[in-house]
Write an enzyme that holds these catalytic residues in place. Structure first.
Site, PDB file in Angstrom:
ATOM      1  N   HIS A 128      82.688  62.977  67.627  1.00 28.12           N
ATOM      2  CA  HIS A 128      81.528  62.071  67.755  1.00 28.12           C
ATOM      3  C   HIS A 128      81.247  61.352  66.439  1.00 28.12           C
ATOM      4  O   HIS A 128      80.129  60.878  66.210  1.00 28.12           O
ATOM      5  CB  HIS A 128      80.250  62.831  68.179  1.00 28.12           C
ATOM      6  CG  HIS A 128      80.297  63.433  69.540  1.00 28.12           C
ATOM      7  ND1 HIS A 128      79.645  64.611  69.850  1.00 28.12           N
ATOM      8  CD2 HIS A 128      80.910  63.028  70.679  1.00 28.12           C
ATOM      9  CE1 HIS A 128      79.858  64.901  71.127  1.00 28.12           C
ATOM     10  NE2 HIS A 128      80.624  63.958  71.651  1.00 28.12           N
ATOM     11  N   GLY A 162      78.614  66.307  76.098  1.00 31.52           N
ATOM     12  CA  GLY A 162      79.145  66.893  74.880  1.00 31.52           C
ATOM     13  C   GLY A 162      78.063  66.769  73.822  1.00 31.52           C
ATOM     14  O   GLY A 162      77.311  65.796  73.815  1.00 31.52           O
ATOM     15  N   GLY A 171      72.651  60.625  75.474  1.00 31.27           N
ATOM     16  CA  GLY A 171      71.914  60.658  76.726  1.00 31.27           C
ATOM     17  C   GLY A 171      70.741  61.600  76.759  1.00 31.27           C
ATOM     18  O   GLY A 171      69.611  61.215  77.108  1.00 31.27           O
ATOM     19  N   GLY A 185      69.504  63.346  74.027  1.00 36.15           N
ATOM     20  CA  GLY A 185      68.689  63.138  72.833  1.00 36.15           C
ATOM     21  C   GLY A 185      67.759  61.949  72.931  1.00 36.15           C
ATOM     22  O   GLY A 185      66.630  61.985  72.437  1.00 36.15           O
ATOM     23  N   GLU A 192      78.381  53.368  70.041  1.00 30.68           N
ATOM     24  CA  GLU A 192      79.721  53.596  69.513  1.00 30.68           C
ATOM     25  C   GLU A 192      80.609  52.359  69.634  1.00 30.68           C
ATOM     26  O   GLU A 192      81.424  52.079  68.751  1.00 30.68           O
ATOM     27  CB  GLU A 192      80.351  54.789  70.236  1.00 30.68           C
ATOM     28  CG  GLU A 192      79.656  56.107  69.895  1.00 30.68           C
ATOM     29  CD  GLU A 192      80.093  57.254  70.781  1.00 30.68           C
ATOM     30  OE1 GLU A 192      80.920  58.065  70.321  1.00 30.68           O
ATOM     31  OE2 GLU A 192      79.612  57.345  71.923  1.00 30.68           O
TER      32      GLU A 192
END
Length: 403
Positions: free
Chosen positions: A183, A215, A333, A335, A387
């Site tokens: 990540h 994840g 998502g 968080g 990202e």
């Protein structure tokens, strides 16, 4: 005027996600997804963002990644954004594992392809699919710069004391066993955006980033550089995740082999696909887990409590690693959307300067925002990750250097 568009590709084992951005103003021109590649009924979904048009969907067999990128190219061409456009500057590729040597975005050549292939044993689910997407894109536009942006690159700044496992050094080096982290593109983007939210330069702030999706990973970022992260050799280590166990005594594996009679592949599937939240309560959707808790479901409550307990442990550990913390930031998502998770994660940490304002935490906003009380010693924030934009920015910056 020089070309300013960047196409971002994220190639999975049976899917390709894409976005086309114009780097002059950062605007998104189009995005889409081709999924269930190789199955009888595949889905192509395309959203022409620049034109403000409606999403288009079609089904039918997409045999392989070459066919998937051809379908993507057809959709882009229909909007006047085809791959043959002279405005396309480069294609940026998400590559999950770059090992310890790829520390920054890299223009792809045969040497780079060979190294990504060499790393397949430590990323067997991801690197092969990433390679397939790269090779397909290179065949479509061999004249265009192709750039690899690695999930692991941001974490290569970790000191050896954080990156090493305490096992025999020769054995570890022979098999490339170390903590790589993942990540990284998200952690880089979010830590930088958090500094911007605080009105400071990244070099001036220490941030704990909590990337919480299906994840999940945490990172400790000192002055813009990662000094520790929760994922390790693979994305299995660390926080409790949707289907992954996170941290666990490795002797559990030996016990399952010797006493449970399970094979290595069976244990791999257990820890990666049938553990975490789904293993504890049968659900990996935090919204459904919260609904079940409200209805009095004890298994859902245990799953949530264990998830939060692990999260608190990492917040405390990374506070100790950093020494001084300017912000704890939630992203991805869960968080970005689960206010109860954010509230519970910092509850009881007031002595460390951490708290959330109930009204701010409950609010929903599209951009970065503070959810801590006014004048809090440590800022608590929500910063949406992006990202694709990070990959596009890194790709465009690199191509500019080479032009």
């Amino acid at each position: 005027m020089s070309p300013s568009r960047v196409l971002v590709l994220n190639s999975g084992s049976s899917s390709v996600k894409y976005q086309l951005l114009d780097m002059r103003d950062g605007s998104r021109l189009a995005s889409g997804l081709v999924e269930r590649i190789g199955e009888r009924t595949s889905l192509v979904r395309h959203v022409p963002l620049a034109a403000g048009g409606e999403a288009r969907e079609r089904t039918g067999q997409v045999a392989d990644h070459a066919a998937a990128l051809k379908a993507m190219a057809e959709e882009l061409t229909a909007d006047g954004l085809g791959l043959d456009s002279p405005e396309l500057a480069a294609i940026g590729h998400r590559v999950v594992h770059g090992g310890k040597h790829f520390t920054e975005p890299t223009v792809i050549d045969e040497r780079v392809l060979a190294e990504i292939e060499r790393l397949i044993p430590v990323a067997p689910l991801h690197n092969p699919a990433n390679l397939t997407g790269i090779r397909t894109a290179m065949a479509l536009r061999p004249d265009l710069p192709q750039v690899a942006v690695f999930d692991t690159a941001f974490h290569t700044t970790m000191p050896e004391s954080a990156a090493r496992y305490a096992i025999d050094v020769e054995t570890a080096d022979a098999h490339r066993i170390r903590r790589y982290g993942f990540h990284g593109t998200s952690h880089a983007y979010v830590s930088r955006e958090t500094a911007r939210l605080l009105g400071k330069a990244p070099e001036e702030v220490n941030v704990i980033v909590l990337h919480l999706g299906n994840g999940a990973s945490a990172s400790a970022v000192r002055g813009g550089r990662c000094v520790d992260t929760s994922m390790g050799l693979t994305p299995l280590e660390g926080l409790v995740m949707g289907t992954r166990s996170g941290d666990m005594d490795p002797a559990v594996i030996f016990h399952l082999m010797r006493v449970g009679g399970m094979s290595a592949d069976e244990i791999d599937a257990l820890l990666n696909k049938r553990s975490g939240l789904v293993g504890l309560c049968g659900d990996n959707d935090m919204r459904e887990i919260r609904r079940r808790i409200d209805a009095g479901d004890e298994r859902a409550k245990l799953a949530f409590d264990l998830y939060i307990h692990r999260l608190k442990k990492y917040i405390g550990a990374y506070y100790a690693v950093l020494g001084r913390v300017d912000a704890v930031v939630f992203t991805a998502g869960v968080g970005e959307n689960a206010a109860p998770v954010r509230e519970a994660a910092v509850a009881g940490l007031e002595g460390m300067g951490l708290a959330v304002d109930a009204g701010r935490n409950a609010g929903r906003g599209g951009g970065p925002r503070l959810i801590s009380p006014e004048g809090a010693r440590v800022a608590v924030a929500v910063v949406p990750t992006d990202e694709e934009r990070e990959i596009a920015q890194q790709t465009y910056a690199l191509v500019g250097k080479h032009n």
